[in-house]
Design an enzyme around this catalytic site. Structure first.
Site, short mmCIF file in Angstrom:
data_model
loop_
_atom_site.label_atom_id
_atom_site.label_comp_id
_atom_site.label_asym_id
_atom_site.label_seq_id
_atom_site.Cartn_x
_atom_site.Cartn_y
_atom_site.Cartn_z
N LEU A 101 0.85 -1.18 0.00
CA LEU A 101 0.00 0.00 0.00
C LEU A 101 0.89 1.23 0.00
CD1 LEU A 101 -2.78 -0.87 2.64
CD2 LEU A 101 -2.96 -0.92 0.14
N ASP A 102 0.38 2.32 -0.60
CA ASP A 102 1.12 3.58 -0.61
C ASP A 102 1.28 4.11 0.81
OD1 ASP A 102 1.04 3.35 -3.35
OD2 ASP A 102 -0.68 4.70 -3.57
N LEU A 103 2.18 5.06 0.96
CA LEU A 103 2.44 5.68 2.26
C LEU A 103 1.18 6.24 2.90
CD1 LEU A 103 4.75 6.68 4.22
CD2 LEU A 103 4.70 8.82 2.92
N HIS A 184 -0.13 2.52 -8.35
CA HIS A 184 -1.10 3.54 -7.93
C HIS A 184 -2.41 3.41 -8.70
CE1 HIS A 184 2.21 6.49 -6.33
NE2 HIS A 184 2.10 5.39 -5.61
#
Length: 229
Positions: A101-103, A184
């Site tokens: 998962l992204d930040l 993304h």
């Protein structure tokens, strides 16, 4: 196996630190203090460090984590704290995330030391579905349901995305199910229809549904593990 190698492996420290702890008489084998790292132990012997038994890790491990914002899905990062901050297990650095998962994205992360198992989740050929809860900047239109179902042309991509299921909850909230893991992807899909994701939360991977508070983790059940075998 040599005692110093055993301790370094299961405590996740260097042999230099192990030798210091041995000299400090913090290690026992079958109740007897052992100060030599060269001492050879057998599988039936009980090794204790500082009064706690060290149980050899012989089986693969599988966990779910509810990731908060601000943490990266890696074992080491020079700029940001990693998800291993939340994992209170022996040798957490041996674990990896099955799908990152992204930040700034929250929610379900699966952690394991079983590479074949995680490959079944991340490999495109297995079409593992992931369910996201999405909050957007602009109001959502019902015609987006069909647009997402047909596939969306992302910037710099040669092919359309695989069909995705969009469920509109209200003007600014939706649930999106995708079966890919492009870079993304969810954010780029909404950007392609002139909208901006302001909050993103992963709720489900395959049949595994997030059911723990943010910042908490738990072992997967055998049924959850078997769902990807």
């Amino acid at each position: 196996m040599r005692l110093d190698k055993f301790l370094a492996h299961h405590l996740g420290v260097s042999r230099t630190i192990v030798n210091k702890e041995l000299k400090a008489q913090k290690v026992t084998v079958n109740g007897d203090i052992v100060k030599s790292g060269a001492y050879h132990i057998s599988p039936d012997q009980i090794v204790e460090y500082d009064g706690f038994e060290i149980v050899p890790i012989t089986k693969n491990r599988y966990f779910m984590l509810n990731k908060p914002q601000g943490y990266v899905c890696s074992t080491d990062d020079p700029e940001h704290p990693t998800i291993l901050y939340f994992i209170d297990e022996p040798m957490p650095e041996k674990l990896h995330s099955a799908g990152r998962l992204d930040l700034d994205t929250t929610g379900l992360v699966l952690l394991t030391d079983d590479g074949k198992w995680s490959h079944r989740i991340t490999s495109p050929k297995h079409h593992c579905e992931k369910v996201y809860q999405v909050t957007v900047e602009q109001p959502l239109n019902a015609n987006l349901i069909e647009i997402f179902r047909q596939g969306i042309q992302l910037k710099s991509e040669k092919t359309l995305t695989e069909p995705a299921k969009l469920v509109i909850l209200d003007d600014y909230h939706a649930e999106l199910t995708i079966s890919e893991g492009r870079y993304h992807q969810v954010k780029r899909m909404f950007a392609a229809v002139n909208n901006h994701v302001i909050q993103l939360h992963r709720h489900q991977i395959g049949n595994i549904i997030l059911d723990i508070p943010e910042g908490e983790y738990r072992p997967l059940t055998q049924d959850e593990i078997n769902s990807f075998k």
